[in-house]
Design an enzyme around this catalytic site. Structure first.
Site, PDB file in Angstrom:
ATOM      1  N   LYS A 191       0.860  -1.186   0.000  1.00 13.54           N
ATOM      2  CA  LYS A 191       0.000   0.000   0.000  1.00 13.54           C
ATOM      3  C   LYS A 191       0.892   1.232   0.000  1.00 13.54           C
ATOM      4  CE  LYS A 191      -3.795   2.283   2.448  1.00 13.54           C
ATOM      5  NZ  LYS A 191      -4.712   2.224   3.601  1.00 13.54           N
ATOM      6  N   ARG A 201     -10.979   9.375   1.525  1.00 13.32           N
ATOM      7  CA  ARG A 201     -10.916  10.012   2.855  1.00 13.32           C
ATOM      8  C   ARG A 201     -12.084  10.957   3.058  1.00 13.32           C
ATOM      9  NH1 ARG A 201      -4.359  10.877   2.397  1.00 13.32           N
ATOM     10  NH2 ARG A 201      -3.831   8.680   2.757  1.00 13.32           N
ATOM     11  N   LYS A 215       0.963  10.080   5.500  1.00 14.34           N
ATOM     12  CA  LYS A 215       1.150   8.727   6.027  1.00 14.34           C
ATOM     13  C   LYS A 215       2.435   8.097   5.500  1.00 14.34           C
ATOM     14  CE  LYS A 215      -3.843   8.233   6.581  1.00 14.34           C
ATOM     15  NZ  LYS A 215      -5.025   7.360   6.512  1.00 14.34           N
ATOM     16  N   GLU A 231       7.692  -6.699   1.328  1.00 12.72           N
ATOM     17  CA  GLU A 231       6.482  -6.579   2.146  1.00 12.72           C
ATOM     18  C   GLU A 231       5.549  -7.783   1.939  1.00 12.72           C
ATOM     19  OE1 GLU A 231       5.494  -4.672   4.460  1.00 12.72           O
ATOM     20  OE2 GLU A 231       6.315  -2.654   4.280  1.00 12.72           O
ATOM     21  N   LYS A 246      -2.081  -1.540  -3.775  1.00 10.89           N
ATOM     22  CA  LYS A 246      -2.946  -0.361  -3.743  1.00 10.89           C
ATOM     23  C   LYS A 246      -2.083   0.887  -3.831  1.00 10.89           C
ATOM     24  CE  LYS A 246      -6.453   1.945  -0.899  1.00 10.89           C
ATOM     25  NZ  LYS A 246      -7.161   1.957   0.396  1.00 10.89           N
ATOM     26  N   SER A 272     -10.190   5.378  -5.085  1.00 18.07           N
ATOM     27  CA  SER A 272     -11.161   6.457  -5.277  1.00 18.07           C
ATOM     28  C   SER A 272     -10.693   7.497  -6.273  1.00 18.07           C
ATOM     29  CB  SER A 272     -11.463   7.120  -3.932  1.00 18.07           C
ATOM     30  OG  SER A 272     -10.266   7.622  -3.333  1.00 18.07           O
ATOM     31  N   TYR A 311     -15.130   0.597  -7.404  1.00 20.13           N
ATOM     32  CA  TYR A 311     -16.408   1.274  -7.202  1.00 20.13           C
ATOM     33  C   TYR A 311     -17.295   1.180  -8.434  1.00 20.13           C
ATOM     34  CZ  TYR A 311     -13.731   3.103  -3.302  1.00 20.13           C
ATOM     35  OH  TYR A 311     -12.958   3.189  -2.179  1.00 20.13           O
TER      36      TYR A 311
END
Length: 323
Positions: A191, A201, A215, A231, A246, A272, A311
Site C-alpha cells: 500500500k 478520505r 502517512k 512486504e 494499492k 477512489s 467502485y
C-alpha cells in the site's frame, strides 16, 4: 496478424484475458441511522448508506453474481478518539453491518477494513505519540482487537490496510487463539503513500481529521518496487491468505511482479482517485465511460490480478450481464 482481428468471432477465440463478475469486490460505505443516503461529492455515483438501504443494495449485488463486498464505516465525529476504542466495539457500526449482511446473505463474502483512521481523532491509521509519530506495536494491539471483533461479527475476510509491521502475524495468532481458524486475511501488503486516496478520505470522513498530515512513515514510497516484494513476502510468512496492491492502475507493474514472484491470490484496488478521474472525464464527455472502465479493469487482470476492488463493480456486473 490482422486476419485474426478481422471478425468478432476470431477475436473472441484468441482473447487471452476475460473479465467476469467473479473478479469483482465491491466497496461500500455505511453510515449510522435509518433510511439515510448521502452522496460522496468527489465520487459521482457513490453513496454512503445506512444499514437498511445497504442491504437493499447488497441484494442487487448478489443477484449480479458479485462474490464479495468490502465494508467501510463512516464513524461519527463524537465517537472518534486518540485510542480508537470504537474500532473494536462489538456494537460498532462495522460490526453491526457485518451481522446484518451475514444474516441476510450468508452466501456473500464480507471483507472488513482493519485500520484505525476512521476511528482516530487525528485521522492516522494508528495510535500516535506526543510528537505525532504513529506507534507500531501499540497500534497492532488495537488492530488485533478490531480484527477479532469483525470475525466474531461474521466477517469471513479481514483486510488490514494500516501497513504496520508485524500486524498480519499478530492478527493470525489472535484469530487462531479465538477459534476463528477459517477467517481469511487479505493483506494490504503493498500500500503506497499515494495522492490517489483523497476522495476515499472524504467518503469515510477522515480527511478533515488528517488535515495537512500524511502517512509516509508507514505507507510505501511510490518510487519503490523491490520493497513491495519484501512486504508481500513478510505478510505471506506471517499468515496472509491473499495480498493486495494499492493503488491499482499506476502500480500494475507491482501487481505483475507480485504475481510472478509468489503466484498467490493477488488483488488490486482501483482506488477512489482512479474512479474520480474516469468519472470526471466521462461526465465531461471526454471519454466513453463503459469502454474505458472495461479496458481499465481488463488491464488489472492482464497484469496478473485475480480480482479487483472497484467502485464500478455494480455497473460492470450489469454490463457483463448485458453482454
Amino acid at each position: 496478424m490482422r486476419r485474426m482481428r478481422r471478425d468478432e468471432f476470431s477475436r473472441r477465440l484468441m482473447r487471452e484475458t476475460v473479465l467476469t463478475a467473479n473478479d469483482l469486490i465491491y466497496p461500500m460505505f455505511v453510515l449510522e441511522g435509518k433510511n439515510q443516503r448521502e452522496a460522496v461529492a468527489s465520487m459521482p455515483g457513490v453513496e454512503r448508506l445506512s444499514i437498511d438501504l445497504l442491504l437493499k443494495e447488497v441484494e442487487e449485488l448478489v443477484a449480479l453474481g458479485i462474490p464479495m463486498v468490502a465494508l467501510f464505516p463512516v464513524t461519527p465525529q463524537e465517537k472518534k478518539s486518540l485510542n480508537a476504542e470504537e474500532a473494536y466495539n462489538p456494537e460498532g457500526l462495522a460490526q453491526r453491518t457485518v451481522r446484518a449482511v451475514r444474516e441476510s446473505f450468508p452466501e456473500l463474502g464480507i471483507m472488513t477494513d482493519v485500520a484505525l483512521d476512521p476511528f482516530t481523532s487525528h485521522g492516522q491509521d494508528g495510535l500516535i505519540d506526543d510528537s505525532g509519530y504513529v506507534m507500531n506495536d501499540e497500534t497492532v494491539e488495537v488492530l488485533v482487537r478490531q480484527a477479532v471483533s469483525h470475525a466474531e461479527a461474521g466477517a469471513q475476510v479481514v483486510a488490514p490496510s494500516d501497513m504496520m509491521d508485524g500486524r498480519i502475524g499478530a492478527i493470525r495468532d489472535a484469530l487462531e487463539a479465538t477459534g476463528h481458524i477459517h477467517t481469511r486475511i487479505m493483506a494490504y501488503s503493498a500500500k503506497y503513500a499515494s495522492s490517489f486516496y483523497g476522495p476515499f478520505r472524504d467518503a469515510v470522513g477522515s480527511a478533515a481529521n488528517l488535515g495537512g498530515g500524511d502517512k509516509r512513515t508507514y505507507q510505501m514510497d511510490p518510487a519503490n518496487s523491490d520493497e513491495a516484494l519484501h512486504e508481500v513476502g513478510l505478510d505471506l510468512e506471517e499468515g496472509a491468505d491473499m495480498v493486495m496492491v494499492k493503488p491499482g492502475m499506476p502500480y500494475l507493474d507491482i501487481v505483475r511482479r507480485v504475481k510472478d514472484e509468489f503466484g498467490v491470490p493477488t488483488y488490486a484496488y482501483q482506488v477512489s482517485g482512479e474512479y474520480a478521474m474516469l468519472m470526471a472525464a466521462a461526465g465531461n464527455g471526454w471519454l466513453e465511460e463503459r469502454q474505458v472502465v472495461m479496458e481499465a479493469l481488463l488491464s488489472f487482470k492482464r497484469a496478473g490480478a485475480d480480482g479487483i476492488l472497484t467502485y464500478f463493480g455494480k455497473r460492470v456486473a450489469n454490463w457483463l450481464r448485458e453482454e
